[in-house]
Design an enzyme around this catalytic site. Structure first.
Site, PDB file in Angstrom:
ATOM      1  N   GLY A  50       1.259   4.356   4.132  1.00 20.61           N
ATOM      2  CA  GLY A  50       2.236   3.602   3.031  1.00 20.61           C
ATOM      3  C   GLY A  50       3.251   4.673   2.202  1.00 20.61           C
ATOM      4  O   GLY A  50       4.321   4.610   2.144  1.00 20.61           O
ATOM      5  N   GLY A  85       0.761  -1.377  -0.007  1.00 18.86           N
ATOM      6  CA  GLY A  85      -0.054  -0.095   0.179  1.00 18.86           C
ATOM      7  C   GLY A  85       0.897   1.295   0.026  1.00 18.86           C
ATOM      8  O   GLY A  85       0.671   2.253   0.683  1.00 18.86           O
ATOM      9  N   ASN A 132       1.401   3.354  -2.283  1.00 17.87           N
ATOM     10  CA  ASN A 132       1.248   4.770  -3.242  1.00 17.87           C
ATOM     11  C   ASN A 132       0.275   5.694  -2.403  1.00 17.87           C
ATOM     12  O   ASN A 132       0.077   6.725  -3.122  1.00 17.87           O
ATOM     13  CB  ASN A 132       0.334   4.177  -4.381  1.00 17.87           C
ATOM     14  CG  ASN A 132      -1.110   3.592  -3.824  1.00 17.87           C
ATOM     15  OD1 ASN A 132      -0.893   2.030  -3.410  1.00 17.87           O
ATOM     16  ND2 ASN A 132      -2.245   4.032  -4.181  1.00 17.87           N
ATOM     17  N   TYR A 137     -14.475  -5.009   9.398  1.00 17.78           N
ATOM     18  CA  TYR A 137     -13.037  -4.459   9.544  1.00 17.78           C
ATOM     19  C   TYR A 137     -12.566  -4.595  10.933  1.00 17.78           C
ATOM     20  O   TYR A 137     -11.218  -5.155  10.972  1.00 17.78           O
ATOM     21  CB  TYR A 137     -13.387  -2.920   9.405  1.00 17.78           C
ATOM     22  CG  TYR A 137     -12.231  -2.059   9.312  1.00 17.78           C
ATOM     23  CD1 TYR A 137     -11.268  -2.032   8.484  1.00 17.78           C
ATOM     24  CD2 TYR A 137     -11.872  -1.195  10.519  1.00 17.78           C
ATOM     25  CE1 TYR A 137     -10.163  -1.425   8.511  1.00 17.78           C
ATOM     26  CE2 TYR A 137     -10.834  -0.587  10.474  1.00 17.78           C
ATOM     27  CZ  TYR A 137      -9.735  -0.538   9.471  1.00 17.78           C
ATOM     28  OH  TYR A 137      -8.666   0.181   9.637  1.00 17.78           O
ATOM     29  N   GLY A 177      -1.295   7.495   1.571  1.00 25.89           N
ATOM     30  CA  GLY A 177      -1.481   7.578   3.027  1.00 25.89           C
ATOM     31  C   GLY A 177      -0.428   7.086   3.812  1.00 25.89           C
ATOM     32  O   GLY A 177       0.747   7.693   3.553  1.00 25.89           O
TER      33      GLY A 177
END
Length: 309
Positions: A27, A21, A23, A170, A25
């Site tokens: 990450g 991830g 790309n 979640y 936030g």
């Protein structure tokens, strides 16, 4: 209190990190700061177009950065295997960061509920497949959420067929992250390994996770929360960066903001039930069965009873 920031990160020259991830936030920020400290960073992303845009942005911000964009769909175990087969170098940090949050009920390619499949099973499989590639003193950082405290494992309805709530499932996936990270630590210790399994959570941080997955009122609440309550994504990323590189971090620790949902990285405690070794072993066995991935016995063994607590 020691207010740890990216200025305290050690030199990472000669080390390799994988960030899922990468790309956006947390990450994206983690990738940027690891690259700034000299690490080679493998950007593991699902969407090639978004990945290339992020790579271009990072190269503008960190011109000297050593960045390698590769594709992985954590909701597809075939993709996870293909990605892992392409990793031949030594890994110093595996940051299990990517996640999906509160979408409508969706199944993965292999038929798992999307959040459990991507957030937990995909990272479980990736870690197992890459474990022998980790450096002797490497770290596995699994990013959970404070919402793990609301979670339980729906062993009798993992796909949500009989009853699905975006929030509950979640929370289940984030609870599974904690059970997995702590059980991985137990097994590494039992095997005499110096690899550290560390958990982190970012508190309430302003990322697109709150708005890209949820729909309806969940999405509206996420947008309002990002504006009024959340800390910056740069602050939120400190917890997983601390877990990944700070000296003195121990396997089995959980790093989160010092004020609960905001603040600087400190050691925090997961919900008590997440420390249950029997529950963790049950989830681990199930995860092996579902993913068809068993971490190599050369690196791990099931902890005996006196080491499991």
């Amino acid at each position: 209190m020691n207010r740890w920031t990216v200025a305290d990160m050690p030199d990472m020259t000669g080390k390799t990190a994988i960030v899922t991830g990468a790309n956006s936030g947390l990450g994206f920020v983690s990738t940027r700061e690891l690259a700034r400290r000299g690490a080679r960073v493998v950007m593991a992303v699902r969407d090639e177009r978004k990945g290339r845009q992020a790579l271009a942005d990072l190269r503008r911000q960190v011109p000297e950065g050593d960045l390698d964009l590769r594709l992985i769909d954590l909701a597809d175990l075939d993709s996870v295997r293909a990605f892992a087969e392409g990793i031949q170098e030594r890994i110093d940090v595996l940051m299990n960061n990517a996640g999906v949050m509160m979408p409508p009920r969706t199944l993965t390619k292999q038929g798992f509920e999307l959040q459990f499949g991507a957030n937990h099973l995909g990272h479980f499989a990736l870690t197992g497949l890459l474990l022998e590639r980790l450096a002797d003193d490497g770290r596995v950082v699994t990013v959970s959420s404070d919402l793990h405290r609301r979670g339980r494992i729906h062993f009798d309805d993992l796909t949500g067929e009989r009853g699905y709530s975006p929030m509950a499932f979640y929370a289940q996936s984030k609870y599974a992250n904690v059970l997995f990270g702590l059980e991985l630590d137990r097994r590494l210790r039992a095997a005499g390994s110096k690899i550290r399994s560390v958990l982190a959570h970012p508190g309430y941080s302003a990322t697109n996770l709150q708005t890209s997955g949820p729909t309806g009122l969940f999405s509206l609440g996420g947008r309002i929360g990002n504006l009024l309550i959340a800390q910056s994504v740069d602050m939120g990323a400190l917890d997983q960066l601390h877990a990944a590189v700070a000296p003195g971090v121990e396997g089995g620790q959980f790093i989160g903001p010092h004020r609960g949902m905001r603040g600087y990285p400190v050691v925090v405690q997961p919900v008590a039930s997440a420390k249950d070794p029997e529950l963790a072993r049950r989830l681990w066995t199930l995860s092996e069965e579902l993913t068809k991935v068993s971490p190599p016995t050369s690196a791990l063994r099931t902890p005996p009873g006196d080491l499991a607590g």
